[in-house]
Motif scaffolding. Sequence first.
Motif, PDB file in Angstrom:
ATOM      1  N   GLY A  16       0.831  -1.216   0.000  1.00  0.00           N
ATOM      2  CA  GLY A  16       0.000   0.000   0.000  1.00  0.00           C
ATOM      3  C   GLY A  16       0.858   1.255   0.000  1.00  0.00           C
ATOM      4  O   GLY A  16       2.091   1.191  -0.106  1.00  0.00           O
ATOM      5  N   SER A  17       0.207   2.406   0.121  1.00  0.00           N
ATOM      6  CA  SER A  17       0.927   3.685   0.060  1.00  0.00           C
ATOM      7  C   SER A  17       1.986   3.755   1.150  1.00  0.00           C
ATOM      8  O   SER A  17       3.159   4.038   0.883  1.00  0.00           O
ATOM      9  N   PHE A  18       1.562   3.492   2.399  1.00  0.00           N
ATOM     10  CA  PHE A  18       2.524   3.556   3.494  1.00  0.00           C
ATOM     11  C   PHE A  18       3.596   2.472   3.314  1.00  0.00           C
ATOM     12  O   PHE A  18       4.794   2.738   3.429  1.00  0.00           O
ATOM     13  N   ILE A  37       6.969  -8.673   2.952  1.00  0.00           N
ATOM     14  CA  ILE A  37       5.768  -7.933   2.578  1.00  0.00           C
ATOM     15  C   ILE A  37       4.601  -8.907   2.645  1.00  0.00           C
ATOM     16  O   ILE A  37       4.665  -9.984   2.035  1.00  0.00           O
ATOM     17  N   TYR A  38       3.575  -8.538   3.362  1.00  0.00           N
ATOM     18  CA  TYR A  38       2.420  -9.437   3.537  1.00  0.00           C
ATOM     19  C   TYR A  38       1.160  -8.728   3.064  1.00  0.00           C
ATOM     20  O   TYR A  38       0.770  -7.695   3.616  1.00  0.00           O
ATOM     21  N   SER A  39       0.554  -9.237   2.002  1.00  0.00           N
ATOM     22  CA  SER A  39      -0.700  -8.632   1.497  1.00  0.00           C
ATOM     23  C   SER A  39      -1.410  -9.649   0.606  1.00  0.00           C
ATOM     24  O   SER A  39      -0.848 -10.707   0.306  1.00  0.00           O
ATOM     25  N   ARG A  40      -2.606  -9.316   0.156  1.00  0.00           N
ATOM     26  CA  ARG A  40      -3.411 -10.294  -0.597  1.00  0.00           C
ATOM     27  C   ARG A  40      -3.135 -10.291  -2.095  1.00  0.00           C
ATOM     28  O   ARG A  40      -3.135 -11.320  -2.751  1.00  0.00           O
ATOM     29  N   ALA A  84      -1.795  -3.103   7.151  1.00  0.00           N
ATOM     30  CA  ALA A  84      -2.915  -3.620   6.356  1.00  0.00           C
ATOM     31  C   ALA A  84      -4.242  -3.216   6.988  1.00  0.00           C
ATOM     32  O   ALA A  84      -4.420  -3.338   8.199  1.00  0.00           O
ATOM     33  N   ALA A  85      -5.133  -2.708   6.175  1.00  0.00           N
ATOM     34  CA  ALA A  85      -6.465  -2.337   6.693  1.00  0.00           C
ATOM     35  C   ALA A  85      -7.406  -2.084   5.534  1.00  0.00           C
ATOM     36  O   ALA A  85      -6.972  -1.811   4.416  1.00  0.00           O
ATOM     37  N   LEU A  86      -8.695  -2.186   5.840  1.00  0.00           N
ATOM     38  CA  LEU A  86      -9.695  -1.610   4.936  1.00  0.00           C
ATOM     39  C   LEU A  86      -9.877  -0.197   5.446  1.00  0.00           C
ATOM     40  O   LEU A  86     -10.166   0.004   6.629  1.00  0.00           O
ATOM     41  N   LYS A 101     -13.793  -7.944  10.059  1.00  0.00           N
ATOM     42  CA  LYS A 101     -12.926  -9.121   9.868  1.00  0.00           C
ATOM     43  C   LYS A 101     -11.478  -8.713   9.605  1.00  0.00           C
ATOM     44  O   LYS A 101     -10.548  -9.323  10.116  1.00  0.00           O
ATOM     45  N   THR A 102     -11.289  -7.678   8.782  1.00  0.00           N
ATOM     46  CA  THR A 102      -9.908  -7.275   8.464  1.00  0.00           C
ATOM     47  C   THR A 102      -9.303  -6.428   9.577  1.00  0.00           C
ATOM     48  O   THR A 102      -8.209  -6.714  10.067  1.00  0.00           O
ATOM     49  N   ASN A 103     -10.020  -5.405  10.007  1.00  0.00           N
ATOM     50  CA  ASN A 103      -9.397  -4.428  10.919  1.00  0.00           C
ATOM     51  C   ASN A 103      -9.392  -4.895  12.379  1.00  0.00           C
ATOM     52  O   ASN A 103      -8.486  -4.536  13.126  1.00  0.00           O
ATOM     53  N   LEU A 125      -0.554   0.891  12.742  1.00  0.00           N
ATOM     54  CA  LEU A 125      -0.904   2.237  12.272  1.00  0.00           C
ATOM     55  C   LEU A 125      -2.370   2.528  12.564  1.00  0.00           C
ATOM     56  O   LEU A 125      -3.254   1.754  12.181  1.00  0.00           O
ATOM     57  N   SER A 126      -2.606   3.651  13.232  1.00  0.00           N
ATOM     58  CA  SER A 126      -3.979   4.056  13.498  1.00  0.00           C
ATOM     59  C   SER A 126      -4.225   5.457  12.940  1.00  0.00           C
ATOM     60  O   SER A 126      -3.333   6.050  12.317  1.00  0.00           O
ATOM     61  N   THR A 127      -5.400   5.958  13.180  1.00  0.00           N
ATOM     62  CA  THR A 127      -5.842   7.159  12.490  1.00  0.00           C
ATOM     63  C   THR A 127      -6.637   8.066  13.430  1.00  0.00           C
ATOM     64  O   THR A 127      -7.212   7.579  14.418  1.00  0.00           O
ATOM     65  N   ARG A 167      -0.727   7.072  15.751  1.00  0.00           N
ATOM     66  CA  ARG A 167      -2.032   7.589  15.317  1.00  0.00           C
ATOM     67  C   ARG A 167      -1.787   8.928  14.620  1.00  0.00           C
ATOM     68  O   ARG A 167      -1.212   9.821  15.228  1.00  0.00           O
ATOM     69  N   TYR A 168      -2.152   9.012  13.357  1.00  0.00           N
ATOM     70  CA  TYR A 168      -1.979  10.309  12.693  1.00  0.00           C
ATOM     71  C   TYR A 168      -3.130  10.640  11.765  1.00  0.00           C
ATOM     72  O   TYR A 168      -4.094   9.868  11.656  1.00  0.00           O
ATOM     73  N   GLY A 169      -3.023  11.801  11.077  1.00  0.00           N
ATOM     74  CA  GLY A 169      -4.143  12.313  10.272  1.00  0.00           C
ATOM     75  C   GLY A 169      -4.029  11.952   8.804  1.00  0.00           C
ATOM     76  O   GLY A 169      -3.454  10.915   8.455  1.00  0.00           O
TER      77      GLY A 169
HETATM   78  N1  LIG Z   1      -3.815   7.014   4.189  1.00  0.00           N
HETATM   79  C1  LIG Z   1      -4.111   7.762   5.216  1.00  0.00           C
HETATM   80  O1  LIG Z   1      -4.468   8.949   5.074  1.00  0.00           O
HETATM   81  C2  LIG Z   1      -4.000   7.197   6.606  1.00  0.00           C
HETATM   82  C3  LIG Z   1      -4.095   8.059   7.705  1.00  0.00           C
HETATM   83  C4  LIG Z   1      -3.977   7.515   8.994  1.00  0.00           C
HETATM   84  C5  LIG Z   1      -3.760   6.157   9.161  1.00  0.00           C
HETATM   85  N2  LIG Z   1      -3.706   5.333   8.064  1.00  0.00           N
HETATM   86  C6  LIG Z   1      -3.532   3.898   8.284  1.00  0.00           C
HETATM   87  O2  LIG Z   1      -2.309   3.534   7.671  1.00  0.00           O
HETATM   88  C7  LIG Z   1      -2.388   2.198   7.191  1.00  0.00           C
HETATM   89  C8  LIG Z   1      -1.890   2.112   5.765  1.00  0.00           C
HETATM   90  O3  LIG Z   1      -2.674   2.961   4.951  1.00  0.00           O
HETATM   91  P1  LIG Z   1      -2.373   3.110   3.396  1.00  0.00           P
HETATM   92  O4  LIG Z   1      -2.794   4.480   3.040  1.00  0.00           O
HETATM   93  O5  LIG Z   1      -0.995   2.638   3.095  1.00  0.00           O
HETATM   94  O6  LIG Z   1      -3.454   2.054   2.811  1.00  0.00           O
HETATM   95  P2  LIG Z   1      -3.513   1.423   1.356  1.00  0.00           P
HETATM   96  O7  LIG Z   1      -2.667   2.187   0.410  1.00  0.00           O
HETATM   97  O8  LIG Z   1      -4.948   1.214   1.050  1.00  0.00           O
HETATM   98  O9  LIG Z   1      -2.828  -0.009   1.557  1.00  0.00           O
HETATM   99  C9  LIG Z   1      -3.459  -1.032   2.276  1.00  0.00           C
HETATM  100  C10 LIG Z   1      -2.563  -2.272   2.219  1.00  0.00           C
HETATM  101  O10 LIG Z   1      -3.168  -3.289   3.006  1.00  0.00           O
HETATM  102  C11 LIG Z   1      -3.285  -4.487   2.213  1.00  0.00           C
HETATM  103  N3  LIG Z   1      -4.451  -5.212   2.714  1.00  0.00           N
HETATM  104  C12 LIG Z   1      -5.745  -4.815   2.730  1.00  0.00           C
HETATM  105  N4  LIG Z   1      -6.516  -5.754   3.295  1.00  0.00           N
HETATM  106  C13 LIG Z   1      -5.688  -6.767   3.650  1.00  0.00           C
HETATM  107  C14 LIG Z   1      -5.874  -8.026   4.285  1.00  0.00           C
HETATM  108  N5  LIG Z   1      -7.101  -8.436   4.654  1.00  0.00           N
HETATM  109  N6  LIG Z   1      -4.804  -8.814   4.498  1.00  0.00           N
HETATM  110  C15 LIG Z   1      -3.566  -8.429   4.123  1.00  0.00           C
HETATM  111  N7  LIG Z   1      -3.318  -7.238   3.517  1.00  0.00           N
HETATM  112  C16 LIG Z   1      -4.370  -6.435   3.290  1.00  0.00           C
HETATM  113  C17 LIG Z   1      -3.410  -3.969   0.780  1.00  0.00           C
HETATM  114  O11 LIG Z   1      -3.026  -4.930  -0.196  1.00  0.00           O
HETATM  115  P3  LIG Z   1      -4.078  -6.009  -0.788  1.00  0.00           P
HETATM  116  O12 LIG Z   1      -5.354  -5.250  -1.021  1.00  0.00           O
HETATM  117  O13 LIG Z   1      -3.415  -6.525  -2.001  1.00  0.00           O
HETATM  118  O14 LIG Z   1      -4.225  -7.039   0.280  1.00  0.00           O
HETATM  119  C18 LIG Z   1      -2.382  -2.843   0.833  1.00  0.00           C
HETATM  120  O15 LIG Z   1      -1.079  -3.386   0.724  1.00  0.00           O
HETATM  121  C19 LIG Z   1      -3.824   1.743   7.421  1.00  0.00           C
HETATM  122  O16 LIG Z   1      -3.863   0.961   8.580  1.00  0.00           O
HETATM  123  C20 LIG Z   1      -4.588   3.029   7.637  1.00  0.00           C
HETATM  124  O17 LIG Z   1      -5.699   2.825   8.495  1.00  0.00           O
HETATM  125  C21 LIG Z   1      -3.795   5.831   6.802  1.00  0.00           C
END
Ligand SMILES: NC(=O)c1ccc[n+]([C@@H]2O[C@H](COP(=O)([O-])OP(=O)(O)OC[C@H]3O[C@@H](n4cnc5c(N)ncnc54)[C@H](OP(=O)(O)O)[C@@H]3O)[C@@H](O)[C@H]2O)c1
Length: 326
Positions: A16-18, A37-40, A84-86, A101-103, A125-127, A167-169
């Motif tokens: 993902g982005s992070f 790296i662990y993801s689907r 990893a999160a939805l 289920k995911t979070n 990582l939290s929000t 925890r960030y924004g």
């Molecule tokens: N972006 C923001 O503004 C923000 C702000 C505060 C906190 N956060 C937190 O930071 C974290 C990362 O955010 P991000 O922006 O990097 O999200 P992202 O770009 O949507 O990436 C999510 C990642 O999680 C994986 N993933 C999703 N469901 C999964 C599952 N069930 N099992 C394993 N992997 C799974 C995705 O890959 P696949 O779909 O291929 O599995 C992807 O690699 C999250 O926890 C989010 O809550 C984000």
Amino acid sequence: MSYFNDKTILITGGTGSFGRAFLKTLLREDNPKSIRIYSRGEMLQYETEKLFPDDRIRFFIGDVRDKERLSRAMNGVDIVVHAAALKQVPACEYNPIEAVKTNINGSINIIDTAIDNNVDRVLALSTDKAVHPVNLYGSTKMVAEKLFMQGNSYSGDIHPTKFSCVRYGNVVGSRGSVVPLFLEQKKSGRLTITDERMTRFWLTLEEGVQFVRKCLPIMTGGEVFVPKIPSMKVIDLAHAMAPDAKIETIGIRPGEKLHEILLTEDEARHTKEYDTFFVIEPELKFWKNGRTGGRSLPEGFRYSSDNNTQWLDKKDFNRMINLSSY
Ligand SMILES: NC(=O)c1ccc[n+]([C@@H]2O[C@H](COP(=O)([O-])OP(=O)(O)OC[C@H]3O[C@@H](n4cnc5c(N)ncnc54)[C@H](OP(=O)(O)O)[C@@H]3O)[C@@H](O)[C@H]2O)c1
């Protein structure tokens, strides 16, 4: 020497982005033994592999809902960064059980498998949406935060796994943020915002990554780390990104707040302030840490995106966008 030198690090959501930004920084600035790296999704993994051709990276297809697979992936791991999160608010509202289920269940699996595999530390990582949540995404992240805090009580004394959160924004350069939406809308000369009063906390992906890098070596387990980051009104952001576009106000969406909170008055009572961040310490009796320093906060202190002392102007925000991957 870097704290990450010779460590084996597992990043859930590493595509993902992070995850990608963290991976890039670890490879550039640290000398880890191995990064898992662990993801689907296999395609995102394939693209990530192409971006970072490096023998130290291993790609594990797996779901955080799958404990057996997680356990295999965590064997021999020193550090887990759980990203990893939805995270899309409307998707979580419409698919609440999937979000749980995911979070939530995914976080429980991370805690159990980290303890069983003698992982040294886990940072999740939290929000800001987890604070006084008004939508399902935020609610699941609030539960996840609590699980990681209390996870420390399951760790035992012999080889205790430490669990903490950051925890960030809003991350400017992340997938699904308002920035790519505005960039797309700019082409038509019309931007939509939901409410003119709305404010948000903002940081770049790089700032998020550096904050995680800073917290991992100093965490003792049980803390929520909150960086001091600036705010900006969403309408000012729209003007900064598209000064000539027409701005249309479409009304606040379900599950959206006018302002976000990173630290509540109740948390402030057990929080220590440092120059660039806050540490919310757990109120649990078993918790002992060796950290010294930090200032207590005044009664009634609250850190929210509308009462922030740091504000971004248009120039600052455009600089942040340029630093992000657009
Ligand atoms: N972006 C923001 O503004 C923000 C702000 C505060 C906190 N956060 C937190 O930071 C974290 C990362 O955010 P991000 O922006 O990097 O999200 P992202 O770009 O949507 O990436 C999510 C990642 O999680 C994986 N993933 C999703 N469901 C999964 C599952 N069930 N099992 C394993 N992997 C799974 C995705 O890959 P696949 O779909 O291929 O599995 C992807 O690699 C999250 O926890 C989010 O809550 C984000």
